[in-house]
Design an enzyme around this catalytic site. Structure first.
Site, PDB file in Angstrom:
ATOM      1  N   CYS A 110       0.841  -1.207   0.000  1.00 13.93           N
ATOM      2  CA  CYS A 110       0.000   0.000   0.000  1.00 13.93           C
ATOM      3  C   CYS A 110       0.874   1.255   0.000  1.00 13.93           C
ATOM      4  CB  CYS A 110      -0.971  -0.040   1.173  1.00 13.93           C
ATOM      5  SG  CYS A 110      -2.373   1.088   0.980  1.00 13.93           S
ATOM      6  N   HIS A 218      -3.578  -5.138   0.539  1.00 14.07           N
ATOM      7  CA  HIS A 218      -3.017  -5.632   1.795  1.00 14.07           C
ATOM      8  C   HIS A 218      -3.089  -7.161   1.842  1.00 14.07           C
ATOM      9  CE1 HIS A 218      -2.320  -1.925   4.203  1.00 14.07           C
ATOM     10  NE2 HIS A 218      -3.211  -1.426   3.362  1.00 14.07           N
ATOM     11  N   GLU A 220      -1.391  -9.228   3.524  1.00 18.32           N
ATOM     12  CA  GLU A 220      -1.210  -9.765   4.877  1.00 18.32           C
ATOM     13  C   GLU A 220      -2.544  -9.961   5.601  1.00 18.32           C
ATOM     14  OE1 GLU A 220      -1.485  -5.354   5.486  1.00 18.32           O
ATOM     15  OE2 GLU A 220      -0.638  -6.705   3.981  1.00 18.32           O
TER      16      GLU A 220
END
Length: 243
Positions: A110, A218, A220
């Site tokens: 990001c 994102h 993760e």
């Protein structure tokens, strides 16, 4: 084989009149699940300390966060730009450049992807809604989703024959989205490896670097829902282990 140490940048946040170094736990969990040893790197005003972290780590993750100060890429600040922190910007740019020069594997997420582009001489759209004709929303639309990034927002197209194409499981993949800025002028050292349906750059990688990838979403926060995104962190760890 000894474990590889993955540095993760953080920011200084305030809660109940106390300041903390903060980064989402999902970054740490993703690195750990991929077999790396996560180390959270706090932001410093003293740039001399960045070299010590580069000596300590085997790879670097540039995490998400607030807007990058437009003056760094030669633009005046628009009213839509909020909460930029010039000290964090300078620290992470210096940290990135040292990691880049040392040929460490680097993953930008990001804001981290945007910072890579700016650090290498590129620029950003300061606000997608104001500066681009894109009907596809890139920010959460309700309060619940602002608190939870573990959802799929829109589709991105992975460009063929890119490093990212070899890592992920599909040429079209649904991602989450939590940004109002995007890459405008791409740095000369980078190439685009994914785009959204309305043409926004969603991922980049280096032309001449063993492992440097930036993604606008994102991953993760999606590894439990989309196992394919584990591959991105595993590839980072594997690249660091090979050095």
């Amino acid at each position: 084989m000894s474990k590889v140490i993955i540095g993760i940048t953080s920011f200084c946040g305030e809660e109940k009149d106390k300041k903390f170094n903060k980064v989402r736990c999902s970054y740490v969990n993703a690195v750990y699940k991929a077999g790396g040893v996560p180390v959270v790197i706090p932001p410093f005003n003293n740039l001399k300390l960045s070299a010590q972290y580069i000596d300590l780590i085997d790879a670097l993750i540039l995490s998400g966060g607030n807007d990058i100060t437009p003056a760094i890429y030669g633009e005046s600040k628009l009213p839509q730009v909020k909460d930029n922190n010039i000290n964090r910007d300078k620290w992470e740019i210096d940290l990135f450049k040292k990691a880049y020069q040392s040929n460490l594997p680097i993953l930008g997420i990001c804001r981290g992807m945007q910072l890579i582009n700016v650090a290498l001489g590129g620029s950003l759209y300061q606000d997608i809604d104001f500066q681009l004709n894109c009907d596809l929303p890139h920010l959460p639309l309700d309060l619940q989703r602002k608190k939870n990034l573990e959802y799929e927002k829109h589709k991105v197209d992975i460009l063929k024959n890119t490093q990212l194409d070899k890592i992920l499981c599909s040429e079209k993949i649904h991602v989450n989205s939590h940004h109002h800025q995007a890459i405008k002028n791409l740095a000369d050292d980078l190439t685009i490896s994914a785009k959204s349906e309305c043409g926004i750059t969603e991922a980049v990688e280096a032309k001449n670097h063993a492992f440097l990838i930036g993604v606008q979403w994102h991953p993760e926060d999606l590894i439990e829902r989309i196992s394919c995104f584990n591959n991105l962190f595993s590839a980072l760890v594997d690249s660091a282990a090979e050095k």
